[in-house]
Design a protein around this motif. Structure first.
Motif, PDB file in Angstrom:
ATOM      1  N   LEU A  17      52.412  36.081  39.529  1.00 37.90           N
ATOM      2  CA  LEU A  17      52.049  36.450  40.786  1.00 37.90           C
ATOM      3  C   LEU A  17      51.888  37.854  40.830  1.00 37.90           C
ATOM      4  O   LEU A  17      51.059  38.635  41.481  1.00 37.90           O
ATOM      5  N   ARG A  18      52.865  38.631  40.554  1.00 39.55           N
ATOM      6  CA  ARG A  18      52.969  40.147  40.652  1.00 39.55           C
ATOM      7  C   ARG A  18      52.075  40.619  40.029  1.00 39.55           C
ATOM      8  O   ARG A  18      51.380  41.603  40.509  1.00 39.55           O
ATOM      9  N   THR A  19      51.734  40.162  38.897  1.00 43.26           N
ATOM     10  CA  THR A  19      50.562  41.033  38.006  1.00 43.26           C
ATOM     11  C   THR A  19      49.258  40.714  38.564  1.00 43.26           C
ATOM     12  O   THR A  19      48.489  41.767  38.786  1.00 43.26           O
ATOM     13  N   TRP A  20      48.918  39.410  39.214  1.00 45.57           N
ATOM     14  CA  TRP A  20      47.550  39.233  39.690  1.00 45.57           C
ATOM     15  C   TRP A  20      47.400  39.787  41.109  1.00 45.57           C
ATOM     16  O   TRP A  20      46.445  40.247  41.631  1.00 45.57           O
ATOM     17  N   LEU A  21      48.488  40.152  41.914  1.00 42.51           N
ATOM     18  CA  LEU A  21      48.553  40.739  42.991  1.00 42.51           C
ATOM     19  C   LEU A  21      48.045  42.257  42.795  1.00 42.51           C
ATOM     20  O   LEU A  21      47.435  42.942  43.602  1.00 42.51           O
ATOM     21  N   ASN A  22      48.855  42.584  41.867  1.00 42.79           N
ATOM     22  CA  ASN A  22      48.255  44.369  41.379  1.00 42.79           C
ATOM     23  C   ASN A  22      47.217  44.451  41.029  1.00 42.79           C
ATOM     24  O   ASN A  22      46.276  45.446  41.149  1.00 42.79           O
ATOM     25  N   VAL A  23      46.585  43.495  40.276  1.00 44.55           N
ATOM     26  CA  VAL A  23      45.477  43.458  39.693  1.00 44.55           C
ATOM     27  C   VAL A  23      44.177  43.218  40.674  1.00 44.55           C
ATOM     28  O   VAL A  23      43.302  43.859  40.748  1.00 44.55           O
ATOM     29  N   LEU A  24      44.553  42.404  41.915  1.00 45.89           N
ATOM     30  CA  LEU A  24      43.555  42.035  42.862  1.00 45.89           C
ATOM     31  C   LEU A  24      43.475  43.441  43.640  1.00 45.89           C
ATOM     32  O   LEU A  24      42.335  43.884  44.104  1.00 45.89           O
ATOM     33  N   VAL A  25      44.412  44.123  44.141  1.00 48.85           N
ATOM     34  CA  VAL A  25      44.374  45.452  44.804  1.00 48.85           C
ATOM     35  C   VAL A  25      43.719  46.552  44.043  1.00 48.85           C
ATOM     36  O   VAL A  25      42.837  47.005  44.416  1.00 48.85           O
ATOM     37  N   LEU A  26      43.752  46.672  42.706  1.00 50.38           N
ATOM     38  CA  LEU A  26      43.163  47.684  42.091  1.00 50.38           C
ATOM     39  C   LEU A  26      41.584  47.218  41.759  1.00 50.38           C
ATOM     40  O   LEU A  26      40.914  48.024  41.902  1.00 50.38           O
ATOM     41  N   SER A  27      41.477  45.751  41.478  1.00 53.75           N
ATOM     42  CA  SER A  27      40.087  45.687  41.446  1.00 53.75           C
ATOM     43  C   SER A  27      39.346  46.018  42.687  1.00 53.75           C
ATOM     44  O   SER A  27      37.977  46.031  43.104  1.00 53.75           O
ATOM     45  N   PHE A  28      39.896  45.750  44.012  1.00 50.94           N
ATOM     46  CA  PHE A  28      39.448  45.961  45.320  1.00 50.94           C
ATOM     47  C   PHE A  28      38.925  47.593  45.264  1.00 50.94           C
ATOM     48  O   PHE A  28      37.920  48.020  45.761  1.00 50.94           O
ATOM     49  N   SER A  29      39.981  48.727  44.721  1.00 51.47           N
ATOM     50  CA  SER A  29      39.487  49.954  44.632  1.00 51.47           C
ATOM     51  C   SER A  29      38.240  50.101  43.650  1.00 51.47           C
ATOM     52  O   SER A  29      37.494  51.003  44.273  1.00 51.47           O
ATOM     53  N   PHE A  30      38.176  49.423  42.616  1.00 49.81           N
ATOM     54  CA  PHE A  30      37.089  49.596  41.759  1.00 49.81           C
ATOM     55  C   PHE A  30      35.699  49.151  42.502  1.00 49.81           C
ATOM     56  O   PHE A  30      34.691  50.326  42.467  1.00 49.81           O
ATOM     57  N   VAL A  31      35.604  48.159  43.279  1.00 48.05           N
ATOM     58  CA  VAL A  31      34.325  47.599  43.799  1.00 48.05           C
ATOM     59  C   VAL A  31      34.146  48.749  45.022  1.00 48.05           C
ATOM     60  O   VAL A  31      33.009  49.036  45.407  1.00 48.05           O
ATOM     61  N   VAL A  32      35.211  49.171  45.982  1.00 49.96           N
ATOM     62  CA  VAL A  32      34.691  50.027  47.027  1.00 49.96           C
ATOM     63  C   VAL A  32      34.376  51.386  46.708  1.00 49.96           C
ATOM     64  O   VAL A  32      33.478  51.767  47.263  1.00 49.96           O
ATOM     65  N   ILE A  33      34.950  51.876  45.662  1.00 46.80           N
ATOM     66  CA  ILE A  33      34.665  53.419  45.391  1.00 46.80           C
ATOM     67  C   ILE A  33      33.177  53.109  44.711  1.00 46.80           C
ATOM     68  O   ILE A  33      32.447  54.092  45.113  1.00 46.80           O
TER      69      ILE A  33
END
Length: 390
Positions: A17-33
């Motif tokens: 879960l720790r990995t996927w939480l980090n990936v989810l937050v980072l992917s949100f940055s991708f999409v918003v930017i």
């Protein structure tokens, strides 16, 4: 490196879960930017496109005395159309601009009266409605912003007043034959369009104009005596500066999003180095150099960005394509900004935008992953196998 990637993948999946939480937050940055940058590019494209269609064409020649920010220059901002351009009736469009007043419903509003040829096709202003009215009243066309401020509609009659070239005030009645919408405030606000020949007659300025707008096929000239060439890039400079200002402000939001994502990854790497001391010691005991172990942990952290890019593509691509189709409607009236801006902005994405965003985030993730991994280079293998740091 191939082995490091395999080990990094196994460790990431094992973290759960720790990995996927980090990936989810980072992917949100991708999409918003990508989305916000797309909105800015879409605004830039739409603004310049609308200005080209309704106001500036491919460029203009201004009378040397003309200053759009100083209405007092209008009295002297006119001259006969140069002979070398007067014969070009399709790619050069003369326009005479004078100051006047309009009196809707007993109120007085200052306006700019613009004379333009009814048969012109260079601009999308509905000038075909400016043909002579059978009742003898001067036909006019106004923009939606002018209609809202003056409360005039199609078919309304209203008095206008002006001062001719000899300084004599005169007035007449006009009829609003059409109201157009352009998303270009400078083409609509306090602007009244009438026939060029009619305005020249009213002003006692036969054959004269204030600005000359040309289309894409025109060969630009800088040797016209008394006229200044204004290229399209000069006329749209205000839009470019506004886009740069907005983009600079968005950089703060980008930084916050990246900071949140990088902080999570940094904490994860620090925790990994602390909790996986025996594993690190085992790698070194098996023959790994400290540099190779540091590389392994750096690759492991960097793979968060790779997984985030894949996740962002999975849910972000449908969202971005949907936004490009339906657009983003502004929550407030965009005409109040005073610049060319549609109420609905349609994002424009490019391969360069996507690749640049992915590269920057991946590079930042790699750096953040490397920083805590440097601690490994200072570890004693024996103490690491015992689970103790020096």
């Amino acid at each position: 490196m191939k082995l490091a990637i395999k080990l990094a993948w196994r460790n990431l999946i094992g973290a759960g879960l720790r990995t996927w939480l980090n990936v989810l937050v980072l992917s949100f940055s991708f999409v918003v930017i990508i989305w916000l940058n797309g909105v800015m590019k879409g605004w830039d494209y739409q603004a310049k496109h609308d200005m080209t269609r309704y106001e500036i064409g491919a460029g203009q020649y201004w009378h040397e005395a003309y200053d759009p920010y100083d209405p007092f220059t209008l009295a002297e901002s006119h001259a006969p159309v140069p002979a070398e351009l007067s014969a070009q009736t399709t790619d050069v469009e003369p326009m005479l601009i004078v100051q006047g007043s309009i009196f809707p419903q007993g109120r007085m509003l200052p306006i700019m009266i613009k004379g333009i040829r009814p048969q012109q096709t260079l601009l999308d202003i509905p000038t075909s409605q400016l043909k002579n009215d059978p009742e003898g009243t001067i036909p006019a066309v106004i923009g939606a912003m002018m209609a809202n401020s003056s409360r005039l509609n199609t078919g309304d009659r209203v008095m206008i007043r002006w001062r001719d070239a000899n300084g004599t005030f005169d007035a007449t009645e006009i009829i609003i034959n059409d109201v157009f919408t352009s998303n270009v405030p400078s083409a609509e606000a306090n602007q009244v369009y009438i026939s060029l020949s009619m305005l020249q007659e009213m002003m006692l300025l036969p054959g004269e104009a204030t600005i000359l707008t040309f289309d894409e096929g025109h060969n630009e000239r800088t040797d016209l005596d008394g006229w200044e060439l204004k290229t399209k890039s000069e006329l749209t400079r205000q839009v470019d500066e506004m886009i740069k200002t907005k983009s600079a402000g968005q950089t703060i939001l980008y930084g916050i999003l990246l900071l949140l994502a990088m902080l999570a990854i940094f904490d994860t790497q620090v925790l990994s180095v602390f909790r996986r001391q025996k594993e690190i010691g085992t790698y070194i005991a098996l023959g790994y150099t400290r540099k190779e172990v540091v590389t392994l942990f750096t690759v492991e952290g960097s793979m968060h960005a790779v997984l985030a890019a894949l996740l962002a593509a999975a849910y972000g691509m449908p969202f971005l394509l949907w936004q490009a189709k339906v657009g983003w409607t502004m929550p407030i009236d965009s005409s109040q900004f005073g610049m060319a801006m549609a109420q609905t902005l349609y994002p424009v994405y490019s391969v360069g935008l996507v690749l640049t965003t992915v590269f920057i985030i991946t590079l930042t993730t790699a750096v953040v992953s490397y920083l805590p991994s440097r601690k490994i280079a200072k570890m004693n293998p024996t103490e690491a196998l015992r689970g103790k740091l020096q």
